[in-house]
Design a protein around this motif. Sequence first.
Motif, PDB file in Angstrom:
ATOM      1  N   LEU A  60      -0.891 -34.208  41.422  1.00 50.61           N
ATOM      2  CA  LEU A  60      -0.205 -35.613  42.002  1.00 50.61           C
ATOM      3  C   LEU A  60      -0.865 -36.497  40.506  1.00 50.61           C
ATOM      4  O   LEU A  60      -1.753 -36.941  40.493  1.00 50.61           O
ATOM      5  CB  LEU A  60      -0.602 -36.684  42.688  1.00 50.61           C
ATOM      6  N   ILE A  61      -0.089 -36.818  39.644  1.00 54.93           N
ATOM      7  CA  ILE A  61      -0.604 -37.514  38.445  1.00 54.93           C
ATOM      8  C   ILE A  61      -0.545 -39.585  39.198  1.00 54.93           C
ATOM      9  O   ILE A  61       0.660 -40.034  38.998  1.00 54.93           O
ATOM     10  CB  ILE A  61       0.245 -37.625  36.978  1.00 54.93           C
ATOM     11  N   VAL A  62      -1.324 -40.099  39.539  1.00 51.22           N
ATOM     12  CA  VAL A  62      -1.679 -41.549  38.889  1.00 51.22           C
ATOM     13  C   VAL A  62      -1.488 -41.689  38.368  1.00 51.22           C
ATOM     14  O   VAL A  62      -2.700 -41.876  37.610  1.00 51.22           O
ATOM     15  CB  VAL A  62      -2.575 -42.010  40.383  1.00 51.22           C
ATOM     16  N   HIS A  63      -0.422 -43.048  38.224  1.00 47.91           N
ATOM     17  CA  HIS A  63      -0.462 -43.766  36.756  1.00 47.91           C
ATOM     18  C   HIS A  63       0.298 -45.268  37.001  1.00 47.91           C
ATOM     19  O   HIS A  63       0.918 -45.520  37.849  1.00 47.91           O
ATOM     20  CB  HIS A  63       0.450 -43.396  35.212  1.00 47.91           C
ATOM     21  N   ASP A  64       0.086 -45.893  35.416  1.00 43.89           N
ATOM     22  CA  ASP A  64       0.831 -47.323  35.637  1.00 43.89           C
ATOM     23  C   ASP A  64       1.781 -46.912  34.734  1.00 43.89           C
ATOM     24  O   ASP A  64       1.873 -47.026  33.422  1.00 43.89           O
ATOM     25  CB  ASP A  64      -0.052 -48.132  35.236  1.00 43.89           C
ATOM     26  N   PRO A  65       2.672 -46.825  35.152  1.00 54.20           N
ATOM     27  CA  PRO A  65       4.453 -46.588  34.050  1.00 54.20           C
ATOM     28  C   PRO A  65       4.406 -47.789  32.643  1.00 54.20           C
ATOM     29  O   PRO A  65       5.375 -48.219  32.575  1.00 54.20           O
ATOM     30  CB  PRO A  65       5.466 -46.273  34.571  1.00 54.20           C
ATOM     31  N   SER A  66       3.917 -49.290  33.538  1.00 52.95           N
ATOM     32  CA  SER A  66       4.114 -50.513  33.113  1.00 52.95           C
ATOM     33  C   SER A  66       2.709 -50.276  31.651  1.00 52.95           C
ATOM     34  O   SER A  66       2.607 -51.120  30.877  1.00 52.95           O
ATOM     35  CB  SER A  66       3.730 -51.921  33.832  1.00 52.95           C
ATOM     36  N   ASP A  67       1.978 -49.427  31.854  1.00 55.54           N
ATOM     37  CA  ASP A  67       0.975 -49.752  30.545  1.00 55.54           C
ATOM     38  C   ASP A  67       1.377 -48.427  29.540  1.00 55.54           C
ATOM     39  O   ASP A  67       1.207 -47.030  29.870  1.00 55.54           O
ATOM     40  CB  ASP A  67      -0.590 -49.242  31.199  1.00 55.54           C
ATOM     41  N   PRO A  68       1.854 -48.692  28.875  1.00 49.02           N
ATOM     42  CA  PRO A  68       2.316 -48.133  27.419  1.00 49.02           C
ATOM     43  C   PRO A  68       1.044 -46.445  27.277  1.00 49.02           C
ATOM     44  O   PRO A  68       1.665 -45.529  26.872  1.00 49.02           O
ATOM     45  CB  PRO A  68       2.835 -48.130  26.329  1.00 49.02           C
ATOM     46  N   ASP A  69      -0.084 -47.337  26.721  1.00 46.50           N
ATOM     47  CA  ASP A  69      -1.176 -45.767  27.086  1.00 46.50           C
ATOM     48  C   ASP A  69      -0.507 -44.653  27.886  1.00 46.50           C
ATOM     49  O   ASP A  69      -0.668 -44.175  27.595  1.00 46.50           O
ATOM     50  CB  ASP A  69      -1.987 -47.347  26.360  1.00 46.50           C
ATOM     51  N   GLU A  70      -0.966 -45.704  29.188  1.00 44.63           N
ATOM     52  CA  GLU A  70      -1.397 -44.680  30.122  1.00 44.63           C
ATOM     53  C   GLU A  70      -0.277 -44.261  30.550  1.00 44.63           C
ATOM     54  O   GLU A  70       0.033 -42.393  31.291  1.00 44.63           O
ATOM     55  CB  GLU A  70      -2.214 -45.992  31.490  1.00 44.63           C
ATOM     56  N   ALA A  71       0.635 -45.136  30.293  1.00 44.99           N
ATOM     57  CA  ALA A  71       2.137 -43.706  30.442  1.00 44.99           C
ATOM     58  C   ALA A  71       2.288 -42.755  29.386  1.00 44.99           C
ATOM     59  O   ALA A  71       2.765 -41.772  30.095  1.00 44.99           O
ATOM     60  CB  ALA A  71       3.315 -45.175  29.980  1.00 44.99           C
ATOM     61  N   ASP A  72       1.431 -42.885  28.365  1.00 47.66           N
ATOM     62  CA  ASP A  72       2.181 -42.053  27.786  1.00 47.66           C
ATOM     63  C   ASP A  72       0.851 -40.430  27.237  1.00 47.66           C
ATOM     64  O   ASP A  72       0.988 -39.840  27.638  1.00 47.66           O
ATOM     65  CB  ASP A  72       1.628 -41.802  26.285  1.00 47.66           C
ATOM     66  N   ARG A  73      -0.516 -41.013  28.363  1.00 47.95           N
ATOM     67  CA  ARG A  73      -1.301 -40.116  28.392  1.00 47.95           C
ATOM     68  C   ARG A  73      -0.252 -38.966  29.540  1.00 47.95           C
ATOM     69  O   ARG A  73      -0.567 -38.383  29.859  1.00 47.95           O
ATOM     70  CB  ARG A  73      -3.070 -41.134  29.212  1.00 47.95           C
ATOM     71  N   ALA A  74      -0.351 -40.033  31.119  1.00 49.95           N
ATOM     72  CA  ALA A  74       0.779 -39.056  32.320  1.00 49.95           C
ATOM     73  C   ALA A  74       1.895 -38.107  32.101  1.00 49.95           C
ATOM     74  O   ALA A  74       1.321 -36.727  32.180  1.00 49.95           O
ATOM     75  CB  ALA A  74       0.838 -40.198  32.782  1.00 49.95           C
ATOM     76  N   GLN A  75       2.338 -38.317  30.301  1.00 50.88           N
ATOM     77  CA  GLN A  75       3.607 -37.447  30.213  1.00 50.88           C
ATOM     78  C   GLN A  75       2.814 -36.836  29.408  1.00 50.88           C
ATOM     79  O   GLN A  75       3.700 -35.492  29.336  1.00 50.88           O
ATOM     80  CB  GLN A  75       3.897 -38.729  29.589  1.00 50.88           C
ATOM     81  N   SER A  76       1.668 -36.802  28.679  1.00 54.36           N
ATOM     82  CA  SER A  76       1.015 -35.657  27.951  1.00 54.36           C
ATOM     83  C   SER A  76       0.535 -34.619  28.876  1.00 54.36           C
ATOM     84  O   SER A  76       0.606 -33.202  28.724  1.00 54.36           O
ATOM     85  CB  SER A  76       0.374 -36.170  27.409  1.00 54.36           C
ATOM     86  N   ALA A  77      -0.076 -35.276  29.707  1.00 51.15           N
ATOM     87  CA  ALA A  77      -0.408 -34.289  30.876  1.00 51.15           C
ATOM     88  C   ALA A  77       0.156 -33.567  31.869  1.00 51.15           C
ATOM     89  O   ALA A  77      -0.331 -32.371  31.944  1.00 51.15           O
ATOM     90  CB  ALA A  77      -1.568 -35.055  31.834  1.00 51.15           C
ATOM     91  N   TYR A  78       1.662 -34.183  32.340  1.00 52.21           N
ATOM     92  CA  TYR A  78       2.334 -33.564  32.750  1.00 52.21           C
ATOM     93  C   TYR A  78       2.940 -32.115  32.167  1.00 52.21           C
ATOM     94  O   TYR A  78       3.137 -31.119  32.809  1.00 52.21           O
ATOM     95  CB  TYR A  78       3.429 -34.703  33.106  1.00 52.21           C
ATOM     96  N   GLY A  79       2.982 -32.491  30.750  1.00 56.05           N
ATOM     97  CA  GLY A  79       3.100 -31.254  29.678  1.00 56.05           C
ATOM     98  C   GLY A  79       2.256 -30.420  29.627  1.00 56.05           C
ATOM     99  O   GLY A  79       2.969 -29.319  29.463  1.00 56.05           O
TER     100      GLY A  79
END
Length: 455
Positions: A378-397
Amino acid sequence: MSIDALAQLITALPEGMVVTDPTITDGYRQDNALDPSAGRPLAVVRPLRTEEVQTVMRWATAHRVPVVTRGAGTGLSGGATAVDGGIVLCTEKMRDITVDPVTRTAVCQPGLFNAEVKKAVAAQGLWYPPDPSSFEICSIGGNIATNAGGLCCVKYGVTTDYVLGLQVVLADGTAVRLGGPRLKDVAGLSLTKLFVGSEGTLGVITEVTLRLLPAQPKSAVVVANFNSVAAAAEAVLDITGRLRPSMLELMDSVAINAVEDHLRMGLDREAAAMLVAASDERGHAGAEDIELIARVFTEHGAKDVFSTDDPIEAEGFVAARRFCIPAIEAKGPLLLEDVGVPLTKLADLITGIEKIAADHRLMISVIAHAGDGNTHPLIVHDPSDPDEADRAQSAYGEIMDLAIALGGTITGEHGVGRLKRPWLAEQLGADAMALNQRVKAALDPLNILNPGSGI
């Protein structure tokens, strides 16, 4: 799509069955994956009977309109994401059920919740085992579409093990019956199994015949806390090599603390991992199972081990495990994964996810149906923060890549949907992917059934 064409569909179905009001249809655009790419459907259709689904599919084929089938909307992979200009065919009003206690089967429509099926069959002294954590709000149709599992699947199997027959409406509107209330039946190809887990890409399931079991015996539960997730994973491997518990679940430190924040059960906030195991064997055999599980936990360094056969206490720990996702979601929006690996690789997967979390400076909790190697990072992230959203998507992959590298799967029970589709070919390989696509093309040559999802 012309107004006249849509009017034909509205006229062909009972009044009110086709909904075009955007204030209503907007609520059917996404499932719980909240796919931001969701389109705006032309209409939502809520049928009651197979014949009405046939009407929709004949119309959709004639006008080449995509159709996305939706149940309760609890999916977590974007498998029920609406398509621009398409139809969302929602089965929520298809809710009939008939239970036959003699053959231990139930025939039901797809809109019933899993919990409602359990309740209906329990009234006849029977049990429907598949039990996703969302069993109170997820539909049987959705469970079949994704081949859902749950907490007891380590011993009792997953949805496909309880589907004896289906009625399915194909892309051209043909309704076919597959299988039936027979425990053994090998006539023809195993087409029933083909549709289980197909995520609405091959046809629309309008009726299902379910296999039932006698009522489950009461379970005894063993709970243990560990100083490392790796030690807990090794304990899981040891237990599954010796017996088949009726449950074997894992919560990491983030999950333990999130649940404790809400439920105040006295869970050990210092533990790196907690295992919840159960046995529903009767009498002396059950007592032996519980004793063995407790001993194995201790041998693998559990710092405290607690067992109980009190139903209320036992259910409290099971409820804590079921509550993990909403408890962690309270910390922020989630990217929720569903990767699985062979049990021998479970420790490698979990420690690898820990490294990915550290590399990307993210909170990633791991909960798991540990007994069969199916984890939910479960990746907790703030989708409104572009940098954090990008890091979350990278981690997901990277988590998906890690599971594949360990000989695992990108989905154990939630389905491929839209979110995981980019990794499907890598897991299956080119030849198997091509075979999947040939089956899809044979049953849906116009690609109107849930295009862009699954295969």
